[in-house]
Enzyme design. Structure first.
Site, PDB file in Angstrom:
ATOM      1  CB  SER A 134      -0.968  -0.044   1.186  1.00 58.74           C
ATOM      2  OG  SER A 134      -2.030   0.867   1.004  1.00 58.74           O
ATOM      3  CG  ASP A 174      -4.314  -1.983   0.907  1.00 54.89           C
ATOM      4  OD1 ASP A 174      -3.257  -2.564   1.224  1.00 54.89           O
ATOM      5  OD2 ASP A 174      -4.609  -0.855   1.312  1.00 54.89           O
TER       6      ASP A 174
END
Length: 328
Positions: free
Chosen positions: A55, A169
């Site tokens: 991320s 993510d």
């Protein structure tokens, strides 16, 4: 008579810096602390030769691998609240509230793009394959395509379609990606996590943009975004009762809690040589306008940890026993 050693032999040997494989964790705006941590790691005399990021860690790590961290740091440090909102391209289709095209396009213009395999150091972006239900290690192809996949927070960003896979993510499965680095030929493995235990907040320091401060613009960005969302409650009704967490605040808090517990378990199983950990309450995930403060927090914590650390003579390299794909 023995021949003398080359004049530059001793200085060359002395000049070698210990090398580091660095894992950078997820955390939204909190991940801006990675910038300060990286700069402090280098200041303490270490050479970063491999990076794995999830991320925000994937974004910061990728920009560092391109050699453009300073340019990004200066740009993000100048962002005000309204600048952050201007980077948001709303959508109500495709599985997310934000397309993510505007921010990635802005970064491509600022930084440029590169193929991961052409970077000067080993780089891995960690994402999650929704359909195959496993983490993916992106080690080739467009750097910013990999970053876009790794930052795709479910319900916030649309999933990234990459080679027929729906990627989101990487923090869902691997918030602090030590595991992709286990076989990297570095002297030490470091990890930077912003999922640490909550700490008591220090007295708030004003980091307002000058114009915003003059106008008294101090409400939370989450409240402002909430007013843009459909089915919002009336302003008068909201003012008449204690403030409940907004949708984005509640989602961010839930993600923080999940990632913090998963990170603790993963780091216990695959412990780095050195862990630089910041509390997860240093900011909300969207507070990019606090960049200067967050970068400095990362620098301070890294300096404290590095100053107290006594390096072992060698690092262990073993069998990772992993369940991940290297690239789509």
């Amino acid at each position: 008579m023995s021949s003398p050693l080359p004049v530059d032999a001793a200085p060359a040997a002395a000049a070698r810096k210990p090398t580091v494989a660095l894992a950078l964790g997820a955390g939204g705006a909190k991940g801006l602390a990675h910038i300060g941590a990286i700069e402090e790691i280098e200041r303490h005399g270490y050479q970063i030769v491999a990076i794995a990021g999830t991320s925000m860690g994937a974004l910061i790590g990728g920009i560092y691998a391109m050699g453009k961290l300073e340019a990004y740091r200066d740009w993000v440090s100048a962002l005000a609240r309204m600048d952050v909102l201007k980077l948001v391209d709303w959508t109500f289709s495709g599985g997310g509230l934000i397309k993510g095209e505007r921010i990635i396009g802005t970064l491509r213009e600022l930084i440029g793009d590169a193929r991961i395999e052409d970077l000067p150091l080993a780089y891995t972006a960690v994402a999650t394959d929704l359909d195959r239900e496993r983490e993916i290690w992106l080690t080739r192809g467009s750097l910013f395509d990999a970053i876009r996949a790794s930052i795709a927070i479910p319900t916030i960003f649309r999933p990234q379609l990459l080679d027929g896979r729906r990627l989101v993510d990487g923090g869902l499965l691997n918030p602090v990606p030590v595991t992709p680095l286990i076989r990297e030929p570095a002297d030490y493995m470091f990890a930077v996590s912003v999922d640490g235990a909550i700490e008591a907040a220090k007295p708030e320091v004003a980091h307002e943009h000058p114009v915003e401060a003059q106008n008294g613009y101090r409400h939370r960005i989450g409240e402002f975004i909430g007013r843009l969302m459909p089915h919002g409650e009336a302003k008068d009704a909201e003012a008449a009762r204690p403030r409940d967490p907004g949708m984005l605040d509640l989602l961010a808090q839930s993600m923080d809690l999940m990632q913090a517990n998963l990170a603790r378990l993963r780091l216990a199983a695959y412990a780095p040589d050195l862990l630089i950990q910041l509390p997860r309450n240093i900011s909300m995930a969207y507070e990019f306008y606090r960049a200067r403060e967050l970068i400095e927090l990362g620098r301070e914590r890294a300096n404290t940890v590095l100053s107290e650390w006594k390096p072992p003579h060698h690092r262990f390299v073993g069998d990772a026993g992993l369940n991940a794909d290297r690239g789509p």
